[in-house]
Design a protein around this motif. Structure first.
Motif, PDB file in Angstrom:
ATOM      1  N   GLN A 238       0.830  -1.208   0.000  1.00  0.00           N
ATOM      2  CA  GLN A 238       0.000   0.000   0.000  1.00  0.00           C
ATOM      3  C   GLN A 238       0.863   1.256   0.000  1.00  0.00           C
ATOM      4  N   LEU A 239       1.935   1.233   0.780  1.00  0.00           N
ATOM      5  CA  LEU A 239       2.846   2.380   0.801  1.00  0.00           C
ATOM      6  C   LEU A 239       3.527   2.572  -0.546  1.00  0.00           C
ATOM      7  N   GLU A 240       3.876   1.504  -1.201  1.00  0.00           N
ATOM      8  CA  GLU A 240       4.495   1.597  -2.522  1.00  0.00           C
ATOM      9  C   GLU A 240       3.551   2.251  -3.521  1.00  0.00           C
ATOM     10  N   ASP A 241       2.261   1.916  -3.432  1.00  0.00           N
ATOM     11  CA  ASP A 241       1.276   2.558  -4.292  1.00  0.00           C
ATOM     12  C   ASP A 241       1.175   4.054  -3.995  1.00  0.00           C
ATOM     13  N   GLU A 242       1.232   4.423  -2.708  1.00  0.00           N
ATOM     14  CA  GLU A 242       1.209   5.840  -2.336  1.00  0.00           C
ATOM     15  C   GLU A 242       2.437   6.566  -2.867  1.00  0.00           C
ATOM     16  N   ILE A 243       3.597   5.929  -2.768  1.00  0.00           N
ATOM     17  CA  ILE A 243       4.832   6.543  -3.256  1.00  0.00           C
ATOM     18  C   ILE A 243       4.756   6.749  -4.764  1.00  0.00           C
TER      19      ILE A 243
END
Length: 110
Positions: free
Chosen positions: A70-75
């Motif tokens: 999920q954090l990778e998608d936000e980044i």
């Protein structure tokens, strides 16, 4: 808070939980356990170390993996917004698809 800051905080937080889960047998011994209690023939602190130490780390890894995705998608979304607006500025300059370095080289060649 930016996604990069969330990633740093989550790495520290998840790492601390890994250390705590990996040493559950030690915590059980330090807090005092009754060795006369046995589960599946093992003293209770061995059973706690096996279940929370091994299986707990496995489950915690799954949770961290989902959160990291999920954090990778936000980044990626933040980067797309940053670089997408830079390309929109270039397109508005009258020379589409040409970056600032190429513009400087074209100006110097004249």
């Amino acid at each position: 808070m930016s996604a990069y800051q969330k990633e740093i905080r989550s790495t520290v937080g998840f790492g601390i939980v890994y250390v705590l889960l990996g040493h559950t047998g030690l915590w059980a011994v330090m807090l005092g356990t009754d060795n006369s209690i046995r589960i599946l023939g093992l003293p209770i602190h061995y059973f706690i170390a096996i279940t929370l130490g091994s299986l707990g780390v496995l489950l915690w890894s799954m949770v961290w993996c989902r959160y990291a995705n999920q954090l990778e998608d936000e980044i990626e979304a933040e980067n797309a917004n940053l670089f997408g607006s830079a390309e929109a500025d270039r397109e508005g300059s009258g020379r589409q698809g040409v970056g600032p370095d190429a513009l400087a080289l074209a100006e110097g060649a004249k």
